[in-house]
Scaffold this motif. Structure first.
Motif, PDB file in Angstrom:
ATOM      1  N   HIS A  13      22.482   0.857   5.104  1.00  0.00           N
ATOM      2  CA  HIS A  13      23.291   0.598   3.908  1.00  0.00           C
ATOM      3  C   HIS A  13      22.451   0.436   2.645  1.00  0.00           C
ATOM      4  O   HIS A  13      22.985   0.555   1.542  1.00  0.00           O
ATOM      5  N   TYR A  14      21.176   0.109   2.783  1.00  0.00           N
ATOM      6  CA  TYR A  14      20.284  -0.036   1.637  1.00  0.00           C
ATOM      7  C   TYR A  14      18.853   0.179   2.127  1.00  0.00           C
ATOM      8  O   TYR A  14      18.580   0.121   3.331  1.00  0.00           O
ATOM      9  N   LEU A  15      17.916   0.411   1.185  1.00  0.00           N
ATOM     10  CA  LEU A  15      16.538   0.659   1.589  1.00  0.00           C
ATOM     11  C   LEU A  15      15.730  -0.630   1.669  1.00  0.00           C
ATOM     12  O   LEU A  15      15.049  -0.879   2.656  1.00  0.00           O
ATOM     13  N   PHE A  16      15.794  -1.424   0.603  1.00  0.00           N
ATOM     14  CA  PHE A  16      15.039  -2.667   0.596  1.00  0.00           C
ATOM     15  C   PHE A  16      15.697  -3.660  -0.338  1.00  0.00           C
ATOM     16  O   PHE A  16      16.523  -3.318  -1.180  1.00  0.00           O
ATOM     17  N   THR A  17      15.332  -4.926  -0.173  1.00  0.00           N
ATOM     18  CA  THR A  17      15.884  -5.999  -0.988  1.00  0.00           C
ATOM     19  C   THR A  17      15.149  -6.094  -2.325  1.00  0.00           C
ATOM     20  O   THR A  17      14.108  -5.472  -2.532  1.00  0.00           O
ATOM     21  N   PHE A  18      15.703  -6.896  -3.217  1.00  0.00           N
ATOM     22  CA  PHE A  18      15.092  -7.095  -4.530  1.00  0.00           C
ATOM     23  C   PHE A  18      13.666  -7.633  -4.393  1.00  0.00           C
ATOM     24  O   PHE A  18      12.741  -7.121  -5.031  1.00  0.00           O
ATOM     25  N   SER A  19      13.463  -8.639  -3.557  1.00  0.00           N
ATOM     26  CA  SER A  19      12.136  -9.237  -3.416  1.00  0.00           C
ATOM     27  C   SER A  19      11.136  -8.242  -2.837  1.00  0.00           C
ATOM     28  O   SER A  19       9.961  -8.241  -3.201  1.00  0.00           O
ATOM     29  N   THR A  20      11.588  -7.364  -1.935  1.00  0.00           N
ATOM     30  CA  THR A  20      10.703  -6.339  -1.391  1.00  0.00           C
ATOM     31  C   THR A  20      10.334  -5.328  -2.470  1.00  0.00           C
ATOM     32  O   THR A  20       9.179  -4.895  -2.561  1.00  0.00           O
ATOM     33  N   ALA A  21      11.308  -4.937  -3.272  1.00  0.00           N
ATOM     34  CA  ALA A  21      11.048  -3.973  -4.342  1.00  0.00           C
ATOM     35  C   ALA A  21       9.960  -4.477  -5.292  1.00  0.00           C
ATOM     36  O   ALA A  21       9.160  -3.692  -5.810  1.00  0.00           O
ATOM     37  N   THR A  79       0.807  -1.223   0.000  1.00  0.00           N
ATOM     38  CA  THR A  79       0.000   0.000   0.000  1.00  0.00           C
ATOM     39  C   THR A  79       0.840   1.273   0.000  1.00  0.00           C
ATOM     40  O   THR A  79       0.311   2.364  -0.209  1.00  0.00           O
ATOM     41  N   LEU A  80       2.144   1.152   0.211  1.00  0.00           N
ATOM     42  CA  LEU A  80       3.006   2.318   0.365  1.00  0.00           C
ATOM     43  C   LEU A  80       3.121   3.113  -0.942  1.00  0.00           C
ATOM     44  O   LEU A  80       3.462   2.563  -1.984  1.00  0.00           O
ATOM     45  N   LYS A  81       2.848   4.412  -0.861  1.00  0.00           N
ATOM     46  CA  LYS A  81       2.928   5.296  -2.029  1.00  0.00           C
ATOM     47  C   LYS A  81       4.105   6.264  -1.978  1.00  0.00           C
ATOM     48  O   LYS A  81       4.641   6.640  -3.022  1.00  0.00           O
ATOM     49  N   MET A  82       4.469   6.691  -0.761  1.00  0.00           N
ATOM     50  CA  MET A  82       5.549   7.656  -0.610  1.00  0.00           C
ATOM     51  C   MET A  82       6.492   7.209   0.493  1.00  0.00           C
ATOM     52  O   MET A  82       6.056   6.900   1.597  1.00  0.00           O
ATOM     53  N   LEU A  83       7.795   7.168   0.179  1.00  0.00           N
ATOM     54  CA  LEU A  83       8.804   6.779   1.157  1.00  0.00           C
ATOM     55  C   LEU A  83       9.925   7.804   1.146  1.00  0.00           C
ATOM     56  O   LEU A  83      10.525   8.073   0.103  1.00  0.00           O
ATOM     57  N   THR A  84      10.203   8.395   2.319  1.00  0.00           N
ATOM     58  CA  THR A  84      11.264   9.386   2.457  1.00  0.00           C
ATOM     59  C   THR A  84      12.195   8.979   3.585  1.00  0.00           C
ATOM     60  O   THR A  84      11.753   8.611   4.673  1.00  0.00           O
ATOM     61  N   SER A 116       7.354  -5.951  -4.493  1.00  0.00           N
ATOM     62  CA  SER A 116       6.029  -5.787  -3.874  1.00  0.00           C
ATOM     63  C   SER A 116       5.605  -4.328  -3.750  1.00  0.00           C
ATOM     64  O   SER A 116       4.482  -4.044  -3.332  1.00  0.00           O
ATOM     65  N   LEU A 117       6.470  -3.393  -4.110  1.00  0.00           N
ATOM     66  CA  LEU A 117       6.146  -1.971  -3.979  1.00  0.00           C
ATOM     67  C   LEU A 117       5.352  -1.481  -5.187  1.00  0.00           C
ATOM     68  O   LEU A 117       5.749  -0.538  -5.890  1.00  0.00           O
ATOM     69  N   VAL A 118       4.230  -2.092  -5.415  1.00  0.00           N
ATOM     70  CA  VAL A 118       3.458  -1.863  -6.635  1.00  0.00           C
ATOM     71  C   VAL A 118       2.761  -0.508  -6.661  1.00  0.00           C
ATOM     72  O   VAL A 118       2.378  -0.012  -7.723  1.00  0.00           O
ATOM     73  N   GLN A 119       2.592   0.132  -5.487  1.00  0.00           N
ATOM     74  CA  GLN A 119       1.904   1.424  -5.426  1.00  0.00           C
ATOM     75  C   GLN A 119       2.867   2.605  -5.260  1.00  0.00           C
ATOM     76  O   GLN A 119       2.422   3.756  -5.266  1.00  0.00           O
ATOM     77  N   LEU A 120       4.159   2.348  -5.146  1.00  0.00           N
ATOM     78  CA  LEU A 120       5.118   3.404  -4.829  1.00  0.00           C
ATOM     79  C   LEU A 120       5.175   4.455  -5.942  1.00  0.00           C
ATOM     80  O   LEU A 120       5.446   4.143  -7.100  1.00  0.00           O
ATOM     81  N   GLU A 121       4.948   5.717  -5.555  1.00  0.00           N
ATOM     82  CA  GLU A 121       4.963   6.831  -6.489  1.00  0.00           C
ATOM     83  C   GLU A 121       6.110   7.801  -6.242  1.00  0.00           C
ATOM     84  O   GLU A 121       6.574   8.459  -7.184  1.00  0.00           O
ATOM     85  N   PHE A 122       6.541   7.895  -4.997  1.00  0.00           N
ATOM     86  CA  PHE A 122       7.545   8.893  -4.616  1.00  0.00           C
ATOM     87  C   PHE A 122       8.595   8.239  -3.728  1.00  0.00           C
ATOM     88  O   PHE A 122       8.256   7.582  -2.743  1.00  0.00           O
ATOM     89  N   LEU A 123       9.880   8.418  -4.075  1.00  0.00           N
ATOM     90  CA  LEU A 123      10.970   7.868  -3.279  1.00  0.00           C
ATOM     91  C   LEU A 123      12.060   8.925  -3.150  1.00  0.00           C
ATOM     92  O   LEU A 123      12.589   9.409  -4.145  1.00  0.00           O
ATOM     93  N   CYS A 124      12.385   9.291  -1.911  1.00  0.00           N
ATOM     94  CA  CYS A 124      13.381  10.317  -1.649  1.00  0.00           C
ATOM     95  C   CYS A 124      14.354   9.826  -0.583  1.00  0.00           C
ATOM     96  O   CYS A 124      13.929   9.404   0.492  1.00  0.00           O
TER      97      CYS A 124
END
Length: 273
Positions: free
Chosen positions: A125-133, A112-117, A135-143
């Motif tokens: 050292h990193y934001l998320f793993t490949f498998s997590t990425a 459900t996540l749309k914006m992550l800052t 699942s980020l089907v709703q992500l619109e904004f990443l900062c």
């Protein structure tokens, strides 16, 4: 009530029933700040989050004890329905080592996540793993800003070149003041950016390439190299543009420092020879 700012003492009072419980049911935005250096809890108070089922926007700021936002193990108290977060903002969490989105029980948050800052978090050292990425089907904004140890945004796992990540809704990507960042993703899977037009890459001196794999970004128009300057740099595609900016910075390094040696100089020579 739609917006509320709480510290640890406030949460303890509300969790123990000493407050207007009925107001929490309709709460949309919550700001948390635990500023005690000796705080022992390493994750968020999820038992309290069960009391705010309508929460969509969560900001966590200066919670000095936090090492992980979402713990690896789902505790018994988490059996209730957690809110469906759309906006997650993490600021000045000096001990944060992981967001924890990769844990299986956290998948509903990713979906459900749309914006992550993420700002001023200097141990991650990193934001998320490949498998997590994936699942980020709703992500619109990443900062991501001023995080001194981040080396990549998406951490590669054991995926092969035939795999792919679809950032189908991502329209804004801002990478600013990340001195250790080498790439957005270091694996060889394909990245799909169907809506991404521009990217901000500012003060990322060691970002050599965007990805080691293929990139499909049909709407990409260029990279902004400053948060104050909207001029775009574009060279054929996303990877080539990032590489050119790195080489350009290396060329400036050589001009300023003569024949000074360094990563920039080495890559500049490799790129052109």
């Amino acid at each position: 009530m739609k917006d509320l700012t709480l510290n640890e003492a406030n949460i303890i009072l509300l969790r123990d029933g000493n407050g207007p419980q009925h107001l929490l049911c309709n709460l949309n935005k919550l700001d948390l700040s635990f500023e005690h250096d000796d705080r022992k809890e390493k994750t968020l108070p999820f038992d309290f989050l069960l009391m705010v089922p309508s929460l969509q926007n969560l900001e966590v700021r200066q919670c000095f004890g936090l090492k992980e936002i979402f713990p690896s193990q789902k505790l018994e108290v988490h059996d209730g329905k957690l809110p469906e977060l759309k906006i997650l903002t993490l600021v000045k969490l000096r001990k944060l080592e992981s967001i924890g989105l990769e844990h299986p029980w956290v998948k509903p948050f990713s979906a459900t996540l749309k914006m992550l800052t993420l700002q001023l978090c200097n141990k991650i050292h990193y934001l998320f793993t490949f498998s997590t990425a994936e699942s980020l089907v709703q992500l619109e904004f990443l900062c991501v800003e001023e995080c001194g140890l981040i080396r990549e945004i998406v951490k590669k796992e054991d995926e092969d070149a035939s795999a792919e990540i679809k950032f189908g809704r991502l329209t804004t990507l801002e990478l600013d003041s990340l001195p250790k960042l080498a790439s957005f993703y270091s694996g060889r899977a394909t990245l799909q950016f169907s809506r991404l037009k521009t990217i901000t890459v500012a003060e990322c001196p060691n970002m050599i390439t965007f990805s080691e794999g293929s990139i499909n970004a049909p709407m990409f128009k260029g990279i902004e190299t400053s948060t104050d300057d909207y001029d775009l740099t574009f060279l054929n595609n996303l990877n080539s543009t990032v590489q050119w900016l790195f080489v350009k910075k290396g060329k400036e390094f050589i001009i300023i420092n003569g024949l000074g040696l360094g990563l920039e100089n080495d890559y500049f020579c490799k790129f052109y020879n």
